[in-house]
Scaffold this motif. Structure first.
Motif, PDB file in Angstrom:
ATOM      1  N   SER A  30      38.556  94.954  92.043  1.00 22.50           N
ATOM      2  CA  SER A  30      39.735  95.682  91.730  1.00 22.50           C
ATOM      3  C   SER A  30      40.591  95.605  90.561  1.00 22.50           C
ATOM      4  O   SER A  30      41.445  96.333  90.315  1.00 22.50           O
ATOM      5  N   ARG A  31      40.429  94.311  89.973  1.00 22.67           N
ATOM      6  CA  ARG A  31      41.049  93.945  88.716  1.00 22.67           C
ATOM      7  C   ARG A  31      39.928  93.419  87.607  1.00 22.67           C
ATOM      8  O   ARG A  31      38.919  92.988  88.171  1.00 22.67           O
ATOM      9  N   SER A  55      43.863  93.962  96.602  1.00 21.97           N
ATOM     10  CA  SER A  55      44.418  94.955  95.630  1.00 21.97           C
ATOM     11  C   SER A  55      43.952  96.257  96.248  1.00 21.97           C
ATOM     12  O   SER A  55      43.116  97.140  95.704  1.00 21.97           O
ATOM     13  N   ASN A 107      31.196  88.230  91.379  1.00 20.61           N
ATOM     14  CA  ASN A 107      32.380  88.210  90.410  1.00 20.61           C
ATOM     15  C   ASN A 107      33.697  87.315  90.683  1.00 20.61           C
ATOM     16  O   ASN A 107      34.096  86.655  90.235  1.00 20.61           O
ATOM     17  N   TYR A 170      38.064  74.123  90.251  1.00 19.14           N
ATOM     18  CA  TYR A 170      37.341  75.371  89.858  1.00 19.14           C
ATOM     19  C   TYR A 170      36.183  75.237  89.120  1.00 19.14           C
ATOM     20  O   TYR A 170      35.208  75.560  89.392  1.00 19.14           O
ATOM     21  N   LYS A 174      32.333  76.133  89.799  1.00 20.14           N
ATOM     22  CA  LYS A 174      31.564  77.036  88.748  1.00 20.14           C
ATOM     23  C   LYS A 174      30.229  76.346  88.488  1.00 20.14           C
ATOM     24  O   LYS A 174      29.282  77.071  88.031  1.00 20.14           O
ATOM     25  N   THR A 204      42.656  88.559  81.335  1.00 24.28           N
ATOM     26  CA  THR A 204      42.751  88.920  82.560  1.00 24.28           C
ATOM     27  C   THR A 204      44.182  88.474  83.461  1.00 24.28           C
ATOM     28  O   THR A 204      44.606  87.324  82.847  1.00 24.28           O
TER      29      THR A 204
HETATM   30  N1  LIG Z   1      39.631  85.009  83.079  1.00 21.12           N
HETATM   31  C1  LIG Z   1      38.999  84.043  82.549  1.00 21.12           C
HETATM   32  O1  LIG Z   1      39.308  83.541  81.392  1.00 21.12           O
HETATM   33  C2  LIG Z   1      37.689  83.636  83.018  1.00 21.12           C
HETATM   34  C3  LIG Z   1      36.986  82.973  82.262  1.00 21.12           C
HETATM   35  C4  LIG Z   1      35.627  82.490  82.714  1.00 21.12           C
HETATM   36  C5  LIG Z   1      35.059  82.818  83.835  1.00 21.12           C
HETATM   37  N2  LIG Z   1      36.001  83.941  84.648  1.00 21.12           N
HETATM   38  C6  LIG Z   1      35.432  84.097  85.982  1.00 21.12           C
HETATM   39  O2  LIG Z   1      35.296  85.781  85.747  1.00 21.12           O
HETATM   40  C7  LIG Z   1      35.432  86.281  87.149  1.00 21.12           C
HETATM   41  C8  LIG Z   1      36.504  87.247  87.182  1.00 21.12           C
HETATM   42  O3  LIG Z   1      37.806  86.534  86.822  1.00 21.12           O
HETATM   43  P1  LIG Z   1      39.082  87.583  86.277  1.00 21.12           P
HETATM   44  O4  LIG Z   1      39.605  86.805  85.242  1.00 21.12           O
HETATM   45  O5  LIG Z   1      38.533  88.834  86.311  1.00 21.12           O
HETATM   46  O6  LIG Z   1      40.062  87.344  87.688  1.00 21.12           O
HETATM   47  P2  LIG Z   1      41.186  88.279  88.257  1.00 21.12           P
HETATM   48  O7  LIG Z   1      41.634  89.166  87.331  1.00 21.12           O
HETATM   49  O8  LIG Z   1      42.215  87.310  88.750  1.00 21.12           O
HETATM   50  O9  LIG Z   1      40.496  89.046  89.460  1.00 21.12           O
HETATM   51  C9  LIG Z   1      39.944  88.261  90.578  1.00 21.12           C
HETATM   52  C10 LIG Z   1      39.417  89.378  91.417  1.00 21.12           C
HETATM   53  O10 LIG Z   1      38.707  88.742  92.628  1.00 21.12           O
HETATM   54  C11 LIG Z   1      38.924  89.043  93.803  1.00 21.12           C
HETATM   55  N3  LIG Z   1      39.206  88.391  94.712  1.00 21.12           N
HETATM   56  C12 LIG Z   1      39.664  86.904  94.817  1.00 21.12           C
HETATM   57  N4  LIG Z   1      39.432  86.361  96.107  1.00 21.12           N
HETATM   58  C13 LIG Z   1      38.850  87.054  96.816  1.00 21.12           C
HETATM   59  C14 LIG Z   1      38.170  87.200  98.094  1.00 21.12           C
HETATM   60  N5  LIG Z   1      38.265  85.994  98.750  1.00 21.12           N
HETATM   61  N6  LIG Z   1      37.330  87.857  98.315  1.00 21.12           N
HETATM   62  C15 LIG Z   1      37.216  89.181  97.730  1.00 21.12           C
HETATM   63  N7  LIG Z   1      37.725  89.192  96.510  1.00 21.12           N
HETATM   64  C16 LIG Z   1      38.378  88.233  96.108  1.00 21.12           C
HETATM   65  C17 LIG Z   1      40.398  89.785  93.221  1.00 21.12           C
HETATM   66  O11 LIG Z   1      40.770  90.833  94.506  1.00 21.12           O
HETATM   67  P3  LIG Z   1      42.070  91.416  94.999  1.00 21.12           P
HETATM   68  O12 LIG Z   1      43.129  91.644  93.730  1.00 21.12           O
HETATM   69  O13 LIG Z   1      41.876  92.379  95.742  1.00 21.12           O
HETATM   70  O14 LIG Z   1      42.624  90.046  95.801  1.00 21.12           O
HETATM   71  C18 LIG Z   1      40.311  90.369  91.986  1.00 21.12           C
HETATM   72  O15 LIG Z   1      39.583  91.669  92.107  1.00 21.12           O
HETATM   73  C19 LIG Z   1      35.702  85.210  87.988  1.00 21.12           C
HETATM   74  O16 LIG Z   1      34.367  84.654  88.679  1.00 21.12           O
HETATM   75  C20 LIG Z   1      36.211  84.028  86.965  1.00 21.12           C
HETATM   76  O17 LIG Z   1      36.063  82.677  87.595  1.00 21.12           O
HETATM   77  C21 LIG Z   1      37.109  84.353  84.503  1.00 21.12           C
END
Ligand SMILES: NC(=O)c1ccc[n+]([C@@H]2O[C@H](COP(=O)([O-])OP(=O)(O)OC[C@H]3O[C@@H](n4cnc5c(N)ncnc54)[C@H](OP(=O)(O)O)[C@@H]3O)[C@@H](O)[C@H]2O)c1
Length: 261
Positions: A30-31, A55, A107, A170, A174, A204
């Protein structure tokens, strides 16, 4: 023939009840990164299931936009990936509506930054349930209806480096994702390739509340001097699922702009 129909104004083609275009399930689409991943798949004529938890509006809007723009089938599905019942239901719905899953992107994840001593058992388990149990459950039930294809689990460089001190839960989740991926690769070979993508900092919602000073310091440690745009990670994820990546399996691909922690 039962169920045989074609939608001429749509890229979809159902023959004998079987959808011809590939189907990708992206959790947490969703995001953020998940949204970009879903968009790249749709652009490449792959039908997408946009999983979300809270979302709803954003997920439905994305599904509508992708259907109209790329003439694919896109479906927003609510499911808490940490609930076995909800995961089973989601996969059952996909089976009924799409008959297949070719690509799974685990994801969805959450973070809850605080010092180690402030974290409670409940905090720790909440992160584990979403970030590690979730990919386990979705992989388990999705792979039962995947004949051939690819699974990508999204980990993080935090799983490898531990340069950031407020995310013990976290980071552990991971690191678990990397191990889970390797085990899935063993068990699902040769029909399903399983790889891990470990991104560094991405722009993000997950990083939007970081202290500005801390962000600047982190950017200085990245050879490219900036956080990633989600598209830059999503392109790598997409590539790994294509035939061009047919010999990449059980690998961890680091995408962090060159981080010198
Ligand atoms: N951002 C970074 O710097 C970073 C760095 C390394 C790795 N990552 C990894 O990249 C991936 C995406 O991260 P992001 O930064 O895009 O995160 P984000 O913007 O916070 O988005 C998280 C997403 O996960 C969904 N979500 C959370 N809990 C859930 C659940 N129990 N069931 C189903 N959906 C769920 C949320 O849905 P709703 O909004 O609908 O609740 C949202 O769509 C993650 O695995 C994160 O650990 C991120």
């Amino acid at each position: 023939m039962e169920n045989m129909y074609q939608e001429h104004n749509h890229a979809l083609l159902f023959l004998g009840g079987k959808m011809e275009n590939k189907v990708a399930l992206i959790t947490g689409a969703s995001r953020g990164l998940g949204k970009e991943i879903a968009t790249i798949f749709a652009k490449n004529q792959i039908n997408v299931i946009i999983n979300y938890l809270y979302s709803k509006k954003e997920a439905i809007q994305l599904a509508n936009t992708l259907e109209k723009k790329y003439l694919i089938k896109a479906l927003a599905l609510k499911c808490d990936i940490s609930s076995e019942e909800e995961v089973k239901e989601m996969i059952q719905t996909i089976k009924q509506k799409f008959q297949r899953i070719d690509i799974l992107i685990n994801n969805a994840a959450i973070s809850n930054d605080s010092i180690f001593l402030d974290k409670t058992k409940e905090d720790f388990l909440k992160i584990m349930e979403t970030n590690l149990l979730g990919p386990f459950l979705v992989s388990k039930y999705a792979s039962k209806i995947m004949e051939k294809g690819s699974i990508i689990n999204i980990s993080s460089t935090n799983a490898l480096d531990t340069n950031y001190p407020y995310s013990a839960d976290y980071d552990a989740s991971k690191a678990g994702v990397i191990s889970l991926s390797a085990n899935l690769a063993e068990e699902l070979a040769p029909n399903i390739r399983v790889n891990t993508v470990a991104p560094g900092w991405i722009k993000t919602d997950m990083t939007k509340d970081l202290d500005l000073e801390f962000m600047k310091q982190e950017e200085k440690k990245i050879l490219l001097n900036r956080f990633a745009d989600p598209k830059e990670i999503a392109e790598v994820v997409y590539f790994l699922t294509t035939d061009e990546a047919s010999y990449i399996n059980k690998s961890v691909i680091r995408v962090d702009g060159g981080y010198r922690g």
